[in-house]
Design an enzyme around this catalytic site. Structure first.
Site, PDB file in Angstrom:
ATOM      1  N   ASN A  44      38.132 -12.974 -34.743  1.00 27.29           N
ATOM      2  CA  ASN A  44      38.795 -12.116 -35.726  1.00 27.29           C
ATOM      3  C   ASN A  44      37.843 -11.797 -36.876  1.00 27.29           C
ATOM      4  OD1 ASN A  44      39.157 -14.897 -36.348  1.00 27.29           O
ATOM      5  ND2 ASN A  44      40.854 -14.454 -37.710  1.00 27.29           N
ATOM      6  N   ILE A  45      37.974 -10.570 -37.375  1.00 27.02           N
ATOM      7  CA  ILE A  45      37.119 -10.075 -38.456  1.00 27.02           C
ATOM      8  C   ILE A  45      38.037  -9.478 -39.515  1.00 27.02           C
ATOM      9  CG2 ILE A  45      35.219  -8.533 -39.065  1.00 27.02           C
ATOM     10  CD1 ILE A  45      34.494  -8.534 -35.994  1.00 27.02           C
ATOM     11  N   GLU A  46      38.130 -10.164 -40.645  1.00 33.33           N
ATOM     12  CA  GLU A  46      39.068  -9.737 -41.695  1.00 33.33           C
ATOM     13  C   GLU A  46      38.372  -8.793 -42.681  1.00 33.33           C
ATOM     14  OE1 GLU A  46      40.810 -13.395 -43.190  1.00 33.33           O
ATOM     15  OE2 GLU A  46      42.028 -13.557 -41.356  1.00 33.33           O
ATOM     16  N   CYS A  55      41.868  -8.427 -34.680  1.00 37.10           N
ATOM     17  CA  CYS A  55      42.062  -9.708 -33.994  1.00 37.10           C
ATOM     18  C   CYS A  55      40.930  -9.975 -32.995  1.00 37.10           C
ATOM     19  CB  CYS A  55      43.369  -9.712 -33.227  1.00 37.10           C
ATOM     20  SG  CYS A  55      44.848  -9.612 -34.230  1.00 37.10           S
ATOM     21  N   GLU A  57      41.152 -10.899 -29.934  1.00 40.87           N
ATOM     22  CA  GLU A  57      41.430 -10.381 -28.596  1.00 40.87           C
ATOM     23  C   GLU A  57      40.936  -8.945 -28.442  1.00 40.87           C
ATOM     24  OE1 GLU A  57      43.424 -12.002 -30.644  1.00 40.87           O
ATOM     25  OE2 GLU A  57      44.970 -13.131 -29.573  1.00 40.87           O
ATOM     26  N   CYS A  88      48.906 -11.359 -30.534  1.00 39.75           N
ATOM     27  CA  CYS A  88      49.952 -10.667 -31.305  1.00 39.75           C
ATOM     28  C   CYS A  88      50.433  -9.444 -30.515  1.00 39.75           C
ATOM     29  CB  CYS A  88      49.407 -10.252 -32.667  1.00 39.75           C
ATOM     30  SG  CYS A  88      48.342  -8.793 -32.612  1.00 39.75           S
ATOM     31  N   CYS A  91      47.865  -6.565 -29.987  1.00 36.42           N
ATOM     32  CA  CYS A  91      46.855  -6.879 -28.960  1.00 36.42           C
ATOM     33  C   CYS A  91      47.458  -6.839 -27.562  1.00 36.42           C
ATOM     34  CB  CYS A  91      46.221  -8.239 -29.238  1.00 36.42           C
ATOM     35  SG  CYS A  91      45.122  -8.208 -30.670  1.00 36.42           S
TER      36      CYS A  91
END
Ligand code: THU
Length: 129
Positions: A44-46, A55, A57, A88, A91
């Site tokens: 994940n990359i916020e 996310c 995935e 989620c 995804c």
């Protein structure tokens, strides 16, 4: 194509360490196995603009698609130190575009794994077909 569940989970766990999650502090790793046995990883990359977060995935799937892959058999997800972390809803929908028959496994390395088919996680899916 047979694949080793614990190996795929181990790849997801390694990918988790690459996560950029300074806001939630919840690191997620994913590992996607192709029909040919190749593994593509994602984390994940916020973002400071929270909703732009992506996310693990989808990162794994997009890496694989950009590399020219189209056939997938399994996805492993490791989320934080949680016993299970299923994808989620967003995804699930994106995965279903390319891999409606996907097997999804989640857990922690060396622990019992949880297994579902994507079509169980997202029944009556809206797709091209
Ligand atoms: N996240 C994932 O990467 N995959 C999931 O299946 C659930 C949530 C990320 C998004 C966000 O960076 C953090 O976990 C907390 O929601």
């Amino acid at each position: 194509m047979t694949y080793n569940h614990q190996e795929l989970i181990a790849a997801a766990a390694r990918a988790k360490e690459k996560a950029y999650a300074p806001y939630s502090r919840f690191k997620v790793g994913a590992a996607l196995c192709t029909a040919g046995g190749k593994i593509y990883i994602g984390c994940n990359i916020e973002n400071a603009s929270y909703s732009l977060t992506i996310c693990a995935e989808r990162v794994a799937l997009f890496q694989a698609i950009a590399a020219g892959e189209r056939d997938f058999v399994a996805l492993a997800v490791v989320g934080g130190d949680q016993a299970a972390c299923f994808p989620c809803g967003a995804c699930r929908q994106v995965l279903a575009e390319f891999a409606p028959e996907l097997e999804v496994i989640t857990g922690q390395p060396g622990s019992p794994l949880y297994r579902r088919l994507l079509r169980e996680l997202l029944p009556d899916t809206f797709t091209l077909k």
